[in-house]
Design an enzyme around this catalytic site. Structure first.
Site, short mmCIF file in Angstrom:
data_model
loop_
_atom_site.label_atom_id
_atom_site.label_comp_id
_atom_site.label_asym_id
_atom_site.label_seq_id
_atom_site.Cartn_x
_atom_site.Cartn_y
_atom_site.Cartn_z
N GLU A 1 5.32 -0.45 -0.82
CA GLU A 1 5.75 -1.27 -1.95
C GLU A 1 6.10 -0.27 -3.05
OE1 GLU A 1 6.22 -2.77 -5.01
OE2 GLU A 1 4.15 -3.47 -5.20
N CYS B 1 6.49 -3.02 -11.37
CA CYS B 1 7.66 -2.71 -10.52
C CYS B 1 8.67 -3.85 -10.53
CB CYS B 1 7.21 -2.38 -9.11
SG CYS B 1 6.09 -3.60 -8.43
P1 NAD Z 1 3.41 8.67 -8.55
O1 NAD Z 1 4.30 8.15 -7.50
O2 NAD Z 1 3.18 10.13 -8.60
O3 NAD Z 1 1.97 7.96 -8.40
C1 NAD Z 1 1.86 6.60 -8.06
C2 NAD Z 1 0.56 6.47 -7.29
O4 NAD Z 1 0.65 7.18 -6.08
C3 NAD Z 1 -0.64 7.06 -8.04
O5 NAD Z 1 -1.72 6.19 -7.92
C4 NAD Z 1 -0.89 8.38 -7.33
O6 NAD Z 1 -2.27 8.69 -7.34
C5 NAD Z 1 -0.43 8.10 -5.93
N1 NAD Z 1 0.08 9.29 -5.24
C6 NAD Z 1 0.86 10.27 -5.75
N2 NAD Z 1 1.11 11.22 -4.82
C7 NAD Z 1 0.45 10.84 -3.70
C8 NAD Z 1 0.29 11.38 -2.39
N3 NAD Z 1 0.90 12.54 -2.03
N4 NAD Z 1 -0.46 10.72 -1.50
C9 NAD Z 1 -1.05 9.55 -1.83
N5 NAD Z 1 -0.95 8.98 -3.04
C10 NAD Z 1 -0.20 9.61 -3.97
O7 NAD Z 1 3.90 8.19 -9.94
P2 NAD Z 1 3.29 8.12 -11.39
O8 NAD Z 1 3.69 9.26 -12.25
O9 NAD Z 1 1.84 7.80 -11.37
O10 NAD Z 1 4.13 6.89 -11.85
C11 NAD Z 1 5.52 7.08 -11.99
C12 NAD Z 1 6.33 6.20 -11.14
O11 NAD Z 1 5.61 5.58 -10.07
C13 NAD Z 1 6.83 5.03 -11.95
O12 NAD Z 1 8.00 5.38 -12.60
C14 NAD Z 1 7.06 3.98 -10.92
O13 NAD Z 1 8.35 4.13 -10.38
C15 NAD Z 1 6.10 4.29 -9.82
N6 NAD Z 1 5.00 3.33 -9.76
C16 NAD Z 1 5.23 2.19 -9.12
C17 NAD Z 1 4.25 1.24 -9.03
C18 NAD Z 1 4.52 -0.04 -8.32
O14 NAD Z 1 3.84 -1.01 -8.59
N7 NAD Z 1 5.47 -0.07 -7.39
C19 NAD Z 1 3.01 1.48 -9.59
C20 NAD Z 1 2.78 2.69 -10.26
C21 NAD Z 1 3.80 3.63 -10.31
#
Ligand code: NAD
Length: 476
Positions: free
Chosen positions: A248, A282
């Site tokens: 997602e 999102c």
């Molecule tokens: P990110 O993608 O780095 O992190 C999102 C989540 O993924 C965090 O909880 C992080 O701990 C986890 N994550 C990151 N790298 C991972 C890995 N290698 N393995 C497992 N988990 C991992 O992004 P961010 O800086 O926290 O947020 C920025 C962007 O993330 C936003 O601009 C948005 O696009 C997206 N986001 C989307 C949702 C959603 O509901 N779809 C939620 C939060 C963030």
């Protein structure tokens, strides 16, 4: 009792202290409210062993008994709503009223999944005499799940609900920046009598945990919510080990405003929705494509409403929009606004950070953005509304579909003909007409294109957590 919980891992039905990692910050004042526990390799091995035991027990527990435990846990969370909402507001920043709604929404996910898990029916396929073909749905096994920080309780609830309703066990790595929501879920399930090992909760360095868990034989499904970039990485890793994924990911929701609606009411409704969770959703309505006859009235009313939104500490009852959840979002919004301005966009409201303590950013409205403005292509994940005029519904559909995202989309119209064209033509997993609600517990939610793969919620949501087995049985 309202206090921030003690942050620990939950493995094999017991709470476990671990080495301290990063501080958890209150985004309203940047104060430290806790230290996140970091799972070591041996903690992860213990979680894997516990999840194997948990799967043996839970997959053999009757669906009715599983539902009983899930409903008891949901009831406990409803009873604890004030304590949980307080912790969520403290770590995430959202207004306390929105945090309460999040707890209720999470409970609705558990309640729906608990009921639906009892209906994972198979079928008997008619065939020649003497042989029976039976299709069974069995729990897939242990799920490795990763939930983000924007909804500390309801995001983990989606994944835990799907896994537990179908008889799977789960290791959840919840967001390090907002750990309390998942901790409260684990507490409620512990108190509800969930057998040890069925639900395990860890925190740590995200990439290290996913790289350790995904290849393990025992991991049978990877469920992730977060950015498209990280989703792609995890999907690649899963593919190397032939594991299914439930992804997602990001969105950039278009909102098409047709010229047959009342512009002021539609604009006010939209501005209020945009402010929800400070736009860190999102499915947040973001790219507004307004038919030309309504454009000026809609933009003006949207900006006027945006300027009235009270931004502040989520614990104050008069706050309508809290701070952003972390400093990364401030930087991202500043960059997108500066780029849009440089490319000729008009700032109708907001546009600059508020103060320098706490991550406050106002509801910001930009108009007349060129398609190459970064904000028009990159998910802002913040309180940024982008308003542009369109000449026709066909043009609006073309623009809506121009991005690689396809999660949620919205449209406002009184015409059944328009509504049908929009619902058919927009490339998105969820199209909402005359409402800005994209998903509820009983409907399938998820994306197309780079917004992800699979569905959470509804009867479709549970299907990812089961495998289909066909049994051919010739009578001797
Ligand atoms: P990110 O993608 O780095 O992190 C999102 C989540 O993924 C965090 O909880 C992080 O701990 C986890 N994550 C990151 N790298 C991972 C890995 N290698 N393995 C497992 N988990 C991992 O992004 P961010 O800086 O926290 O947020 C920025 C962007 O993330 C936003 O601009 C948005 O696009 C997206 N986001 C989307 C949702 C959603 O509901 N779809 C939620 C939060 C963030």
């Amino acid at each position: 009792m309202t206090q921030y919980p003690d942050l620990q891992l939950y493995i094999g039905g017991a709470w476990k202290k671990a080495a301290e990692g990063q501080p958890v910050l209150n985004p309203a004042d940047e104060s430290v409210i806790g230290m996140v526990p970091i799972a070591s390799r041996s903690d992860l091995d213990a979680a894997l062993a516990a999840a194997a035991d948990g799967f043996r027990t839970w997959s053999r527990t009757s669906p009715a008994k599983r539902a009983e435990v899930m409903l008891r846990a949901a009831r406990l969370m409803r009873e604890r709503v004030e304590e949980i909402a307080y912790a969520i507001t403290l770590e995430h920043g959202k207004p306390i009223a929105q945090a309460r709604l999040e707890v209720v929404r999470g409970c609705e996910f558990f309640e729906w999944d608990a009921a639906e898990g009892q209906r994972t029916y198979g079928r008997l396929i008619p065939s020649e005499p003497g042989i029976k073909y039976i299709v069974m749905h069995q729990p897939i096994g242990m799920v490795a799940a990763f939930s983000p920080w924007n909804f500390p309780l309801s995001q983990p609830a989606r994944k835990i609900g799907g896994a537990l309703a179908t008889g799977c066990s789960i290791i959840l790595k919840a967001a390090e920046e907002t750990p309390a929501g998942a901790i409260h879920i684990a507490r409620a399930f512990h108190d509800a009598g969930l057998p040890p090992g069925v639900l395990n909760l860890v925190f740590g360095v995200p990439s290290e945990i996913s790289e350790y868990l995904i290849p393990k034989d025992q991991t049978r499904l990877i469920a992730f919510t977060g950015s498209t970039a990280v989703g792609k990485k995890l999907t690649e890793m899963a593919a190397r080990h032939m594991k299914p994924v439930l992804m997602e990911l990001g969105g950039h929701a278009p909102v098409i405003v047709c010229d047959d609606v009342e512009p002021v009411v539609t604009a006010i409704t939209s501005a209020i929705r945009k402010a929800r969770n400070s736009g860190q959703v999102c499915t947040s309505p973001t790219r507004f494509y307004v038919q030309k006859p309504l454009y000026d009235a809609f933009s003006k009313a949207f900006a006027e409403k945006a300027r009235t939104v009270t931004v502040g500490n989520g614990l104050n009852s008069c706050t309508q929009m809290g701070p952003l959840a972390n400093h990364r979002r401030i930087e991202a919004l500043e960059t997108l606004v500066a780029d849009a301005k440089a490319k000729g966009a008009r700032v109708l409201a907001g546009g600059e950070r508020l103060g320098n303590r706490g991550y406050f950013f106002p509801l910001t409205v930009l108009a007349d953005l060129p398609d190459d403005a970064r904000a028009m292509r990159e998910e802002p994940f913040g309180p940024l509304a982008l308003i542009n005029p369109v000449s026709s519904i066909d043009e609006a559909i073309e623009k809506a579909n121009a991005l690689p995202f396809g999660l949620a989309a919205y449209a406002f119209t009184h015409s059944a003909r328009n509504a049908d064209r929009l619902a058919e033509g927009i490339e998105a997993g969820n199209v909402s007409i005359n409402t800005l609600e994209a998903s509820v517990a009983e409907t399938p939610f998820g994306g197309v294109k780079e917004s992800g793969y699979g569905r959470e919620g509804g009867m479709e949501g549970l299907s990812h957590y089961t495998i289909i087995k066909n049994v051919s049985h010739r009578m001797m």
